[in-house]
Design an enzyme around this catalytic site. Structure first.
Site, PDB file in Angstrom:
ATOM      1  N   GLY A  32     -70.636 -39.527   3.212  1.00  0.00           N
ATOM      2  CA  GLY A  32     -71.089 -39.901   2.021  1.00  0.00           C
ATOM      3  C   GLY A  32     -71.133 -39.076   0.739  1.00  0.00           C
ATOM      4  O   GLY A  32     -70.710 -37.777   0.838  1.00  0.00           O
ATOM      5  N   HIS A  42     -79.970 -40.808   3.085  1.00  0.00           N
ATOM      6  CA  HIS A  42     -79.896 -39.610   2.431  1.00  0.00           C
ATOM      7  C   HIS A  42     -79.153 -39.343   1.113  1.00  0.00           C
ATOM      8  O   HIS A  42     -79.700 -38.695   0.353  1.00  0.00           O
ATOM      9  CB  HIS A  42     -78.901 -38.855   3.419  1.00  0.00           C
ATOM     10  CG  HIS A  42     -78.076 -37.474   3.202  1.00  0.00           C
ATOM     11  ND1 HIS A  42     -78.268 -36.509   3.886  1.00  0.00           N
ATOM     12  CD2 HIS A  42     -77.520 -36.966   2.223  1.00  0.00           C
ATOM     13  CE1 HIS A  42     -77.788 -35.608   3.704  1.00  0.00           C
ATOM     14  NE2 HIS A  42     -77.186 -35.729   2.234  1.00  0.00           N
ATOM     15  N   GLU A  43     -78.238 -40.390   0.890  1.00  0.00           N
ATOM     16  CA  GLU A  43     -77.619 -40.579  -0.484  1.00  0.00           C
ATOM     17  C   GLU A  43     -78.694 -41.108  -1.446  1.00  0.00           C
ATOM     18  O   GLU A  43     -78.551 -40.814  -2.723  1.00  0.00           O
ATOM     19  CB  GLU A  43     -76.360 -41.491  -0.275  1.00  0.00           C
ATOM     20  CG  GLU A  43     -75.407 -41.198   0.581  1.00  0.00           C
ATOM     21  CD  GLU A  43     -75.105 -39.410   0.335  1.00  0.00           C
ATOM     22  OE1 GLU A  43     -75.049 -39.231  -0.528  1.00  0.00           O
ATOM     23  OE2 GLU A  43     -74.408 -39.158   1.479  1.00  0.00           O
TER      24      GLU A  43
HETATM   25  O1  K1U Z   1     -74.383 -36.527   0.854  1.00  0.00           O
HETATM   26  C1  K1U Z   1     -73.836 -35.642   1.567  1.00  0.00           C
HETATM   27  O2  K1U Z   1     -73.778 -34.533   1.213  1.00  0.00           O
HETATM   28  C2  K1U Z   1     -72.906 -36.183   2.433  1.00  0.00           C
HETATM   29  C3  K1U Z   1     -73.372 -35.791   3.942  1.00  0.00           C
HETATM   30  C4  K1U Z   1     -73.847 -37.281   4.286  1.00  0.00           C
HETATM   31  C5  K1U Z   1     -74.803 -37.394   5.514  1.00  0.00           C
HETATM   32  C6  K1U Z   1     -74.386 -36.477   6.672  1.00  0.00           C
HETATM   33  C7  K1U Z   1     -75.181 -36.650   7.760  1.00  0.00           C
HETATM   34  C8  K1U Z   1     -76.167 -37.257   7.976  1.00  0.00           C
HETATM   35  C9  K1U Z   1     -76.467 -37.865   6.683  1.00  0.00           C
HETATM   36  C10 K1U Z   1     -75.825 -38.045   5.588  1.00  0.00           C
HETATM   37  C11 K1U Z   1     -71.951 -35.372   4.877  1.00  0.00           C
HETATM   38  O3  K1U Z   1     -70.979 -36.197   4.721  1.00  0.00           O
HETATM   39  S1  K1U Z   1     -72.294 -33.867   5.463  1.00  0.00           S
HETATM   40  C12 K1U Z   1     -70.608 -33.806   6.275  1.00  0.00           C
HETATM   41  C13 K1U Z   1     -70.392 -34.681   7.481  1.00  0.00           C
HETATM   42  O4  K1U Z   1     -71.384 -35.317   7.742  1.00  0.00           O
HETATM   43  C14 K1U Z   1     -69.309 -34.819   8.316  1.00  0.00           C
HETATM   44  C15 K1U Z   1     -68.323 -33.880   8.054  1.00  0.00           C
HETATM   45  C16 K1U Z   1     -67.025 -34.116   8.879  1.00  0.00           C
HETATM   46  C17 K1U Z   1     -66.795 -35.096   9.583  1.00  0.00           C
HETATM   47  C18 K1U Z   1     -67.849 -35.989   9.923  1.00  0.00           C
HETATM   48  C19 K1U Z   1     -69.080 -35.970   9.062  1.00  0.00           C
HETATM   49 ZN    ZN Z   2     -76.233 -34.647   0.833  1.00  0.00          ZN
END
Ligand code: K1U
Ligand code: ZN
Length: 189
Positions: A46, A136-137
């Site tokens: 996200g 989260h977003e």
């Molecule tokens: O908003 C952001 O910073 C993105 C975040 C979203 C998120 C992750 C987990 C739970 C809720 C919301 C991320 O994408 S962190 C990275 C991540 O989750 C990931 C990285 C590599 C492979 C799979 C997932």
């Molecule tokens: Zn985030």
């Protein structure tokens, strides 16, 4: 399309409330495409526009599994219109707080209204990882970070760590290209 730099804690822009989007035009769709490319490159599941220093209410998400086809989703002015009393716990991460993960409890299911790429209003009901990611977003659009949902002690510790790193290197802890995590496989979700 281009990959944009992601801002890192303690950048004060992460605490801004993003402004509603008034018009879906080619510039906005270009921004959404840049956000998707930035998210896939990170990699992440996200991204909110404020994470690339654009304070507008725009979110992109792809929670598909690595072995499946990509499912890029764009949410313009997303709003939670219903959330379940039932709650679930996920280990969350944030591209603006690299390499820090913590369990967060949130409503297990949400209904979200938004405007789609065609400028039409839509609603989605989500559970599982998509529900967590949407919450989260949408938090990012209001200047809220996932660490605001954990204990004060842990939050202060992580903010102190990133503030020190920013003073030392002029930025948060660096994530080397080779150390970037891969998208999650089926068994890990
Ligand atoms: O908003 C952001 O910073 C993105 C975040 C979203 C998120 C992750 C987990 C739970 C809720 C919301 C991320 O994408 S962190 C990275 C991540 O989750 C990931 C990285 C590599 C492979 C799979 C997932
Ligand atoms: Zn985030």
């Amino acid at each position: 399309m281009s990959i944009r730099p992601i801002i890192i804690l303690p950048d004060p822009q992460l605490r801004l409330k993003s402004a509603p989007i008034e018009r879906v035009d080619s510039d906005l769709l270009q921004l959404a495409d840049d956000m998707l490319e930035t998210m896939y490159d990170a990699p992440g599941i996200g991204l909110a526009a404020i994470q690339i220093a654009v304070p507008r209410r725009l979110v992109v998400i792809d929670t598909s599994k690595e072995e499946d086809a990509r499912e890029p989703r764009v949410f313009i002015n997303p709003q939670i219109v219903w959330s379940s009393d039932e709650r679930s716990v996920y280990e969350e991460g944030c591209l603006s707080i690299p390499e820090y993960y913590a369990e967060v409890e949130r409503p297990a299911r949400v209904r979200v209204s938004y405007v789609n790429r065609e400028g039409k209003p839509e609603e989605v009901e989500a559970d599982g990882l998509l529900a967590t990611c949407l919450q989260h977003e949408i938090d990012h659009l209001d200047g809220v970070l996932f660490v605001d949902h954990i204990s004060k002690l842990k939050r202060e510790m992580v903010i102190r760590r990133f503030t020190k790193a920013a003073k030392r290197d002029g930025g948060g802890p660096k994530v080397e290209e080779a150390a970037k995590p891969k998208r999650m496989g089926k068994s890990e979700i």
